[in-house]
Scaffold this active site. Structure first.
Site, PDB file in Angstrom:
ATOM      1  NE  ARG A 189      -5.661   1.468 -19.242  1.00  9.48           N
ATOM      2  CZ  ARG A 189      -6.204   0.322 -19.673  1.00  9.48           C
ATOM      3  NH1 ARG A 189      -7.495   0.083 -19.457  1.00  9.48           N
ATOM      4  NH2 ARG A 189      -5.491  -0.573 -20.307  1.00  9.48           N
ATOM      5  CG  ASN A 233     -16.294  -3.217 -24.669  1.00  7.85           C
ATOM      6  OD1 ASN A 233     -15.901  -4.226 -24.108  1.00  7.85           O
ATOM      7  ND2 ASN A 233     -16.132  -2.037 -24.113  1.00  7.85           N
ATOM      8  NE  ARG A 242     -14.910  -6.468 -25.046  1.00  7.17           N
ATOM      9  CZ  ARG A 242     -13.588  -6.385 -25.116  1.00  7.17           C
ATOM     10  NH1 ARG A 242     -12.926  -7.276 -25.836  1.00  7.17           N
ATOM     11  NH2 ARG A 242     -12.932  -5.419 -24.491  1.00  7.17           N
ATOM     12  CD  GLN A 244     -18.876  -1.833 -22.022  1.00  3.22           C
ATOM     13  OE1 GLN A 244     -19.306  -0.701 -22.200  1.00  3.22           O
ATOM     14  NE2 GLN A 244     -17.839  -2.065 -21.236  1.00  3.22           N
ATOM     15  CD  GLU A 311      -9.255  -4.930 -25.006  1.00  2.00           C
ATOM     16  OE1 GLU A 311     -10.184  -5.344 -24.289  1.00  2.00           O
ATOM     17  OE2 GLU A 311      -9.061  -5.322 -26.177  1.00  2.00           O
ATOM     18  CG  ASP A 345     -13.836  -5.633 -17.970  1.00  2.00           C
ATOM     19  OD1 ASP A 345     -14.830  -4.977 -17.648  1.00  2.00           O
ATOM     20  OD2 ASP A 345     -12.926  -5.148 -18.641  1.00  2.00           O
ATOM     21  CD  GLU A 578     -12.453   2.420 -13.785  1.00  2.00           C
ATOM     22  OE1 GLU A 578     -12.834   1.645 -14.676  1.00  2.00           O
ATOM     23  OE2 GLU A 578     -11.274   2.448 -13.372  1.00  2.00           O
ATOM     24  CD  GLU A 593      -7.779  -6.173 -18.120  1.00  2.00           C
ATOM     25  OE1 GLU A 593      -7.052  -7.150 -18.386  1.00  2.00           O
ATOM     26  OE2 GLU A 593      -8.732  -5.855 -18.819  1.00  2.00           O
TER      27      GLU A 593
END
Length: 625
Positions: A189, A233, A242, A244, A311, A345, A578, A593
């Site tokens: 994604r 980000n 923002r 990172q 998002e 996150d 991941e 999430e």
């Protein structure tokens, strides 16, 4: 913005001026926004297209329901016609009392007016890819491991993309930020470039001898600094507010150390100076008076946004729904975005109450790892400036690095634990000029980030510090059979049973909500038992760089565990993941999430970097014990 870049840059510049001066009144697009006393700082708006796609996202959730719903999909869609025509057609859709649209009509609307979420990037064969690079991982002697390493190497072809010509021709139709050079996406994604992912992707590319692709990544990130004042980000219009974890300087110096490209250094240095200023001014900057009576400057995460993240808009609204006060909601939205800026996150690391995501307080925390990254940036800039003969810049950043090292040791180091600890601003007031240090404000909970400063030369070159930290790491309980756990907080246990009533479906989900979308609360993506490639790599590389034989032995043990779990999971699933479950070799991670992703850029990069550093003997089995 509407991709009117000149106008957007002007607005951004004005906002950053307000940001630097800590002005509570922020001017945006002829409107004046007064920030609440508990939610101060700049707000950088997204584009009209993003705002519209958020509406589409919300209607999609009402129409399709929560099961299998991914909010990011809808803000990545591209337009087939201009925004005004598409918005009018959207407004004309039939809706019932709950705001849902008949499924067949909504499907027809999406098909008629939108292109797929993957149409803005197209496959491109990397110019420097070869199936078997010369001198590839020479210390990998095991045939099984070498064959697998070559398969991981070949994944770069799968992840390679370039921006579609149509994005450059009609930028108003896309949320993608057009980048000139080919990119490596993380996978699944994640259909765009991400900032801190790119560092470990780049490390893997260097092991794969793909130097031109690696340089292209750096030049793309520099272009984001030139345009927005910081690396985003990710390369989407909804990420402009923002950043990172800042690792661009690490990318530049790693490439330079491999191939000695001074032209890259010359082109990178101005951007690195801008990025350093971004992290050391305005709301990112915090001054704390230490026990030594001196004022120390450190940095924190602080997103320039206090609305739901586009998002994840539907999820953020659900998280904030328990709050009745609009100011409290705005603060929570900023905390959510700031946690996303951290790359963590989400984790209990940022929460006042581990069982309540709405208690996020990211902006009230001085993070160990962020300040280690900025210290490394200062050391890198010093080295790079010396390389091109810029002695004034080199001296300025040498002094800055010494000041930050002193600040990290004064505010974050805990000699009893032999670790660096996050510092909580318990008397948090965003307008406060100087905070007073208190030992009780150090967060004594165990996180892998407590050991990240060991990655930095000023710490891993100190024999006494290395000995203390190594002993602390061994006693920490963070090292598991398949790698280093992110934390010892089992948030999967806290959310072990999640019951959700959606369209007459009661759904039971075990192990932290990792297999479905219909949950009532976001599970914590970073916590135990998840292990993440970046943290494994930084801690292992820090141990190796120390020069201590004991530290290297521990590093190799961790690396072997991590390589094994990646290998076995790959053989069982056909994919790199991941994140991984550190409790059991060969299990990939869960929670968060979104559904766990495959691909996966940083996992590929860290495996190749570990195999480059440690190799793999022919007589050592790769399978799980």
């Amino acid at each position: 913005m509407g991709r009117n870049r000149l106008l957007f840059n002007l607005i951004t510049s004005l906002l950053l001026i307000s940001f630097t001066s800590l002005n509570p009144i922020i001017m945006m697009s002829n409107a004046t926004v007064t920030a609440d006393a508990k939610d101060r700082g700049p707000l950088i708006p997204t584009t009209p297209l993003v705002t519209f796609l958020e509406r589409v996202q919300q209607t999609a959730l009402k129409t399709y329901g929560q099961k299998g719903f991914d909010p990011k999909l809808y803000v990545d869609l591209s337009l087939k016609q201009n925004l005004s025509i598409t918005a009018q057609a959207f407004d004309n859709l039939r809706r019932n009392g709950t705001g849902s649209v008949p499924v067949n009509e909504f499907n027809d609307f999406l098909e008629k007016y939108f292109g797929g979420a993957e149409e803005d990037l197209v496959y491109v064969h990397p110019v420097d890819f070869t199936a078997a690079p010369e001198n590839f991982l020479p210390d990998v002697k095991s045939p099984a491991v070498r064959d697998w390493a070559l398969e991981v190497h070949k994944l770069w072809k799968n992840l390679s993309r370039k921006v579609s010509d149509r994005v450059f021709e009609e930028p108003d139709f896309y949320t993608l930020i057009p980048l000139k050079n080919p990119v490596m996406i993380p996978g699944s994604r994640f259909r765009e470039v991400y900032y801190w992912d790119s560092y470990w992707v780049l490390r893997g590319l260097l092991a794969s001898k793909m130097y031109e692709t690696a340089k292209g990544i750096v030049y793309n990130l520099i272009s984001l600094i030139d345009e927005f004042g910081h690396v985003l980000n990710g390369a989407r219009a909804y990420y402009t507010n923002r950043s990172q974890p800042p690792l661009l300087s690490s990318m530049v110096i790693d490439i330079y150390n491999r191939i000695g490209d001074k032209d890259l250094v010359v082109k990178s240095l101005p951007a690195l100076l801008k990025e350093h200023n971004f992290w050391n001014s305005g709301m990112h900057k915090v001054i704390i008076e230490g026990a030594d009576g001196l004022s120390h400057t450190l940095s924190r995460y602080y997103a320039m946004w206090n609305e739901p993240r586009p998002e994840s808009s539907t999820l953020d609204r659900e998280t904030a729904s328990k709050l009745s006060d609009n100011c409290a909601k705005s603060q929570l939205y900023r905390e959510l975005a700031s946690a996303a800026e951290s790359g963590w996150d989400f984790s209990t690391r940022w929460m006042r109450n581990e069982s309540d995501l709405a208690s996020l307080a990211t902006t009230s925390i001085i993070p160990v790892d962020l300040n280690a990254f900025i210290l490394k940036m200062e050391l890198d800039i010093t080295s790079l400036a010396h390389t091109i003969g810029d002695t004034m810049t080199a001296e300025r950043f040498r002094e800055a690095s010494q000041a930050r090292k002193k600040a990290i040791n004064s505010i974050l180091w805990n000699p009893e634990m032999g670790q660096w600890l996050d510092y909580w601003l318990t008397d948090f007031n965003a307008s406060k000029e100087v905070y007073t240090w208190s030992t009780s404000s150090q967060n004594r909970k165990l996180f892998a980030s407590n050991f990240v400063p060991l990655w930095i030369e000023l710490f891993n070159s100190d024999v006494k510090v290395v000995d203390e930290v190594v002993q602390s790491l061994q006693k920490s309980g963070l090292i598991y059979p398949a790698g280093i756990a992110t934390s010892l907080t089992n948030s999967g246990q806290q959310w072990q049973v999640v019951l959700t009533l959606t369209s007459n479906l009661i759904y039971y989900n075990f192990k932290g909500c990792d297999r479905a979308w219909n949950w009532t609360k976001i599970c914590h993506i970073m916590d135990f038992p998840n292990g993440w490639a970046p943290l494994q790599h930084m801690i292992v590389e820090g141990l190796v760089r120390s020069g201590s034989k004991r530290a290297r032995s521990i590093a190799e043990d961790i690396a072997v565990k991590w390589i094994r779990t990646n290998y076995v999971a790959y053989k069982e699933t056909g994919a790199m993941h991941e994140k991984y479950d550190v409790e059991k070799c060969g299990d990939f991670g869960g929670g968060g999430e979104y559904v766990p992703q495959t691909g996966f850029g940083w996992s590929n990069g860290v495996v190749l970097a570990f195999l480059e550093e440690f190799g793999w003997p022919s007589d050592v089995k790769i399978e799980c014990p």
